[in-house]
Design a protein around this motif. Sequence first.
Motif, PDB file in Angstrom:
ATOM      1  N   VAL A 146       0.841  -1.198   0.000  1.00 20.81           N
ATOM      2  CA  VAL A 146       0.000   0.000   0.000  1.00 20.81           C
ATOM      3  C   VAL A 146       0.873   1.244   0.000  1.00 20.81           C
ATOM      4  N   PHE A 155      -1.161  -0.263  -3.846  1.00 23.13           N
ATOM      5  CA  PHE A 155      -2.583   0.052  -3.765  1.00 23.13           C
ATOM      6  C   PHE A 155      -2.715   1.348  -2.971  1.00 23.13           C
ATOM      7  N   ILE A 157      -4.023   4.270  -0.725  1.00 21.41           N
ATOM      8  CA  ILE A 157      -4.979   4.585   0.350  1.00 21.41           C
ATOM      9  C   ILE A 157      -4.635   5.976   0.879  1.00 21.41           C
ATOM     10  N   GLU A 162      -9.888   4.100   4.796  1.00 23.83           N
ATOM     11  CA  GLU A 162      -9.414   3.248   3.710  1.00 23.83           C
ATOM     12  C   GLU A 162      -8.320   2.299   4.210  1.00 23.83           C
ATOM     13  N   ILE A 166      -8.591  -1.756   3.999  1.00 17.10           N
ATOM     14  CA  ILE A 166      -7.671  -2.518   3.150  1.00 17.10           C
ATOM     15  C   ILE A 166      -7.029  -3.664   3.908  1.00 17.10           C
TER      16      ILE A 166
END
Length: 455
Positions: A146, A155, A157, A162, A166
């Motif tokens: 992340v 990914f 965030i 969020e 996640i």
Amino acid sequence: MHSRDVLFSVAVACAASGASLAHGDTPAPPATAFVHVNVVPMDRERVLRDQTVIVADGRIVSVGGNAAIPKDAEIVDGHGSAWLSPGLTDMHTHSESRQDLAVYLAQGVTTVLHMGGARAGFVDKTVPAVNRGAIPGPHVYASFLVDGNTDYNGFVIRTPDEARAIVGLAKTNGYDFMKVYVGLAPDVFDALAAEGRRQGLPLVGHGVTAVRLERQLAEGQVLVAHAEEFFYTFFTPRGVEETDVPPPESRIPEAVALAKTYGATATADLSTYAAIAHQIRHPEFIASILAKPEAGLLSPNDRLAWQASGYFAKTARLDAKLAFLGKLVKAMADGGVELVAGTDAPAVPGMLPGFSLHDDLDALEAAGLTRFEVLTSATRSPGAFIARTKGGDPFGVVAPGYRADLVLSAGNPLDSLATLRAPLGVMAHGQWRDAAALKGLTDGVRDAYRRASAP
């Protein structure tokens, strides 16, 4: 007896058992007995000579001098001149193909930690299959990557909500860790760390620019994924541009004390940083690696990516920082910081899956670590880290109850690490493969890539 004689007797014993060694989905025999082997258990610095090691259901059942061998057991006879040690672990990889996994196994690597960015199908399908022995390869642990900025990777965030969501998504999809990247906001990082603790997905990864390494470790990040992260978010003050000049060596004890204070583990990736340093402005460095015979085991896509490396155009001069990094890692080893070996293969050009782990072990020895400390970084310490953070079957030591991740070599790795580069055989997931079977794996990979590259 010469090593080739040991190899021959091992192959004959395997053939006599009727076991096929070339395929990962071959059912394992009821038990395997390694007889007349010298054991490097890695529980402490010692060797056990002329031992019998019994394996059943993928676990070590017993280690001793006169153990009773189960009926119908597959026999691997070392004739007193072969050495059995724990399989190796690479704690920072980005490999996700069956071909790479086969190459790792052939190089004696029986466990890897994938550090994020893999396609969903890898974690959904490949990882479960390889971890039950249906695909030849090491046991795989996986991290969900992340970040907070699309300029980097992972990914994205951007809010605490969020972040919390996640973690649940990653757990549902079978990931073991959350990997943090450099662009996360402080409040997002804090939420991620808290939710990771709650759901059992610890944080690993980089130094986060806006958070800083000291706060990250205080919040529970358990692994620093590169030793050089101390350059970026510990030694360099916030808001100060990173330079090619290393910090003063007088600050090394501060970094050691920080890791010790929070019980953090650091990835000692000296060979990775060296590869980066050596290829900046020198594309011929990568060309020389791609000319090696083992480069035939690199996927065509990775070969193309390496040849277009963005490091070629950089202007940094990192030799001084590389020397400093070696001193930092040595000080960490002397200070009792848990170090684990890792390579970033094949994401960093020059890091060949499997082979680069041996390069990293050599680099650690060159930095002044003892061979026992070096081997610990790729065996017992990764096993201890996973046991502490994730639980599950223990590995990394040759002892009853441990996962039977094993490498048979012609020499004592405590005398020379080079012996591990040419294993006489490897056991993973309860399946024994002799050197001929391991060569069959790599020959298959090489042939597949050759066909794929043919006009």
